[in-house]
Write a protein that holds these residues in place. Structure first.
Motif, PDB file in Angstrom:
ATOM      1  N   VAL A  73      -9.296   3.643  -5.559  1.00  0.00           N
ATOM      2  CA  VAL A  73      -9.119   3.943  -4.127  1.00  0.00           C
ATOM      3  C   VAL A  73     -10.152   4.981  -3.664  1.00  0.00           C
ATOM      4  N   ILE A 120       3.229  -4.113   4.146  1.00  0.00           N
ATOM      5  CA  ILE A 120       3.647  -3.795   2.773  1.00  0.00           C
ATOM      6  C   ILE A 120       4.965  -4.506   2.459  1.00  0.00           C
ATOM      7  N   LYS A 180       0.443  -3.669  -7.922  1.00  0.00           N
ATOM      8  CA  LYS A 180      -0.648  -2.691  -8.008  1.00  0.00           C
ATOM      9  C   LYS A 180      -1.330  -2.546  -6.641  1.00  0.00           C
ATOM     10  N   LEU A 181      -1.503  -3.669  -5.940  1.00  0.00           N
ATOM     11  CA  LEU A 181      -2.114  -3.612  -4.600  1.00  0.00           C
ATOM     12  C   LEU A 181      -1.247  -2.783  -3.648  1.00  0.00           C
ATOM     13  N   ILE A 182       0.075  -2.998  -3.734  1.00  0.00           N
ATOM     14  CA  ILE A 182       0.987  -2.208  -2.887  1.00  0.00           C
ATOM     15  C   ILE A 182       0.830  -0.721  -3.220  1.00  0.00           C
ATOM     16  N   LYS A 183       0.768  -0.425  -4.517  1.00  0.00           N
ATOM     17  CA  LYS A 183       0.595   0.970  -4.939  1.00  0.00           C
ATOM     18  C   LYS A 183      -0.717   1.537  -4.380  1.00  0.00           C
ATOM     19  N   GLN A 184      -1.776   0.719  -4.445  1.00  0.00           N
ATOM     20  CA  GLN A 184      -3.079   1.201  -3.977  1.00  0.00           C
ATOM     21  C   GLN A 184      -3.098   1.445  -2.467  1.00  0.00           C
ATOM     22  N   VAL A 185      -2.309   0.670  -1.725  1.00  0.00           N
ATOM     23  CA  VAL A 185      -2.215   0.907  -0.281  1.00  0.00           C
ATOM     24  C   VAL A 185      -1.586   2.283  -0.029  1.00  0.00           C
ATOM     25  N   ILE A 218      -1.596   4.818  -2.131  1.00  0.00           N
ATOM     26  CA  ILE A 218      -2.564   5.836  -2.588  1.00  0.00           C
ATOM     27  C   ILE A 218      -3.661   6.005  -1.531  1.00  0.00           C
ATOM     28  N   LYS A 262      -0.408  -7.589 -10.439  1.00  0.00           N
ATOM     29  CA  LYS A 262      -1.521  -7.423  -9.491  1.00  0.00           C
ATOM     30  C   LYS A 262      -0.981  -7.112  -8.089  1.00  0.00           C
ATOM     31  N   LEU A 293      -7.000  -4.147   1.683  1.00  0.00           N
ATOM     32  CA  LEU A 293      -6.586  -3.822   0.316  1.00  0.00           C
ATOM     33  C   LEU A 293      -5.596  -4.856  -0.221  1.00  0.00           C
ATOM     34  N   LEU A 294      -4.603  -5.192   0.615  1.00  0.00           N
ATOM     35  CA  LEU A 294      -3.548  -6.108   0.162  1.00  0.00           C
ATOM     36  C   LEU A 294      -4.047  -7.537  -0.063  1.00  0.00           C
ATOM     37  N   LYS A 353       4.405  -8.162   1.776  1.00  0.00           N
ATOM     38  CA  LYS A 353       3.822  -8.376   0.441  1.00  0.00           C
ATOM     39  C   LYS A 353       4.900  -8.204  -0.632  1.00  0.00           C
TER      40      LYS A 353
END
Lengths: 85, 345
Positions: free
Chosen positions: A41, B308, B286-291, B293, B283, A60-61, B311
């Motif tokens: 990130v 979110i 992880k994308l949800i987590k990265q959003v 972050i 995956k 991102l999603l 998803k």
């Protein structure tokens, strides 16, 4: 692909401790040594800042920003859209 | 350092502080129990945040360990946790050191605000939990501790004054003084049977999960409000705790699927299909987590919660399909048996 853009993007990765060779360009960023979600990130934020683009939650999603080449393509598209506007 | 026992942190994936501690202890006595952590004995649930009980975030909770330990898989190794109330809690170190010197494995109630610098609560908010202390050095006044921080569940060496400060400010010494134990000692069984994976149990939980996933929804969760704006980072950090547990569970699910294949308990096609789902779930989460972050590190905290939630709901559907795969394999086998009976009768 614009070589200047490629070099500039490589520099962003390099500043975050990730060296990108030609073979790495289609490799999943997750597989790079030491790459965790926070580093990933941070790199994306640096890219957004250096290239004057916005990376939003939907970008991102989408799950598309997972390789060097995909990010390169994304920057190109964003910059072209900005130019058109 | 004088140790009660060397303990290797259980780090295959993150469940929560209680379970990773218990698996670290249990696998030190019988390593086959590392695979017991992969069991799909879990449910999706939601919890109110420590900083604001009305802010609800989703997470995953493993069944039985908190309310029916005797039914939980690790009860075959850890018979019980014996509560400890120190005789003189304001001078508890001699008692703590005696317990460790006698070879007992002890976990102490500590306020995470004062505990590990890389823990989410450090210098931010007060939250107590029990942390394993498995060694001390009387000369250097250092303690060996197993606990989690942003780097995962690991071993830390911390100074005595921090042990004292974290304990003296813990719930066991403040708001819940006299109500909850100062510490617990793990009571280990003498005869421990190795763990054996039981496919029928996996399928029973798969059936249950399919039902539960059909009704669970993220629609009322991550309920960020305008009044949270000034404190948004804390709300995002709290959200990340649950998301991290869910993402990690899907790492556990992949380990489960690999184990079932190693033991030849599932067919190759079932394995390939489930593995594909487990990878996609990792995956997606992880994308949800990265959003989250990304919103944490960005100046702009304009988090798109609806996106979110969509998803996350998509991930629930995918997980349901994963569990359906193993259930359908069982149903097909039953059908084949029935049709064979039909032919022979």
């Amino acid at each position: 692909m614009n070589e200047e853009l490629v070099q500039k993007l490589k520099e962003v990765f390099s500043k975050n401790g990730v060296s990108i060779s030609e073979d790495d360009r289609d490799m999943s960023i997750d597989d790079f040594f030491g790459m965790d979600s926070i580093t990933y990130v941070q790199i994306l934020n640096q890219i957004a800042s250096d290239f004057g683009i916005k990376i939003n939650d939907a970008d991102l999603l989408s799950g598309d920003l997972t390789t060097f080449n995909n990010i390169l393509q994304f920057i190109n598209q964003k910059q072209m859209t900005n130019e058109v506007r | 350092m004088k140790y009660s026992r060397h303990i290797t942190p259980y780090n295959e994936f993150w469940m929560n502080c209680i379970l990773n501690s218990a698996y670290s202890v249990a696998t030190g006595f019988e390593d086959s129990y590392s695979a017991a952590a992969y069991l799909n004995n879990y449910s999706y649930t939601s919890w109110g945040a420590a900083i604001d009980i009305e802010f609800m975030t989703p997470t995953i909770e493993v069944l039985d360990y908190s309310d029916h330990w005797e039914n939980f898989v690790l009860s075959a190794v850890i018979e019980k946790e014996t509560p400890v109330f120190f005789k003189n809690p304001h001078d508890f170190l001699p008692d703590l050191q005696k317990i460790i010197s006698e070879g007992e494995i002890v976990k102490l109630n500590v306020d995470l605000f004062y505990w590990l610098p890389k823990n989410i609560a450090w210098n931010r908010f007060h939250m107590s939990h029990y942390s394993i202390i498995n060694g001390f050095d009387a000369e250097t006044k250092m303690y060996s501790v197993l606990d989690d921080d942003v780097d995962g569940y690991g071993v830390h060496t911390i100074p005595e004054d921090r042990v004292v400060q974290a304990f003296m400010n813990s719930y066991a010494m403040t708001e819940l003084a006299g109500e909850i134990p100062h510490a617990y000692i793990y009571s280990i069984r003498k005869d421990i049977e190795p763990f054996r994976m039981d496919k029928s149990e996996i399928i029973k939980h798969a059936d249950r999960l399919i039902e539960e996933l059909s009704v669970f929804s993220f629609d009322d969760l991550w309920n960020f409000k305008d009044e949270h704006k000034d404190n948004m980072d804390e709300y995002i950090r709290i959200s990340l705790i649950g998301v991290n547990i869910i993402e990690n569970r899907h790492i556990g699910n992949e380990l489960l699927i690999n184990k079932l294949a190693d033991l030849k308990l599932i067919q190759a096609a079932t394995y390939e299909s489930m593995k594909h789902y487990a990878k996609s779930l990792q995956k997606g989460w992880k994308l949800i987590k990265q959003v989250f972050i990304n919103n944490l590190v960005s100046e702009n905290k304009d988090i798109n919660v609806d996106l979110i939630r969509n998803k996350a709901n998509e991930m629930l559907d995918m997980e349901k399909k994963m569990w359906l795969t193993i259930v359908e394999e069982r149903d097909m086998k039953l059908e084949n048996k029935e049709s064979k009976r039909g032919v022979t009768s």
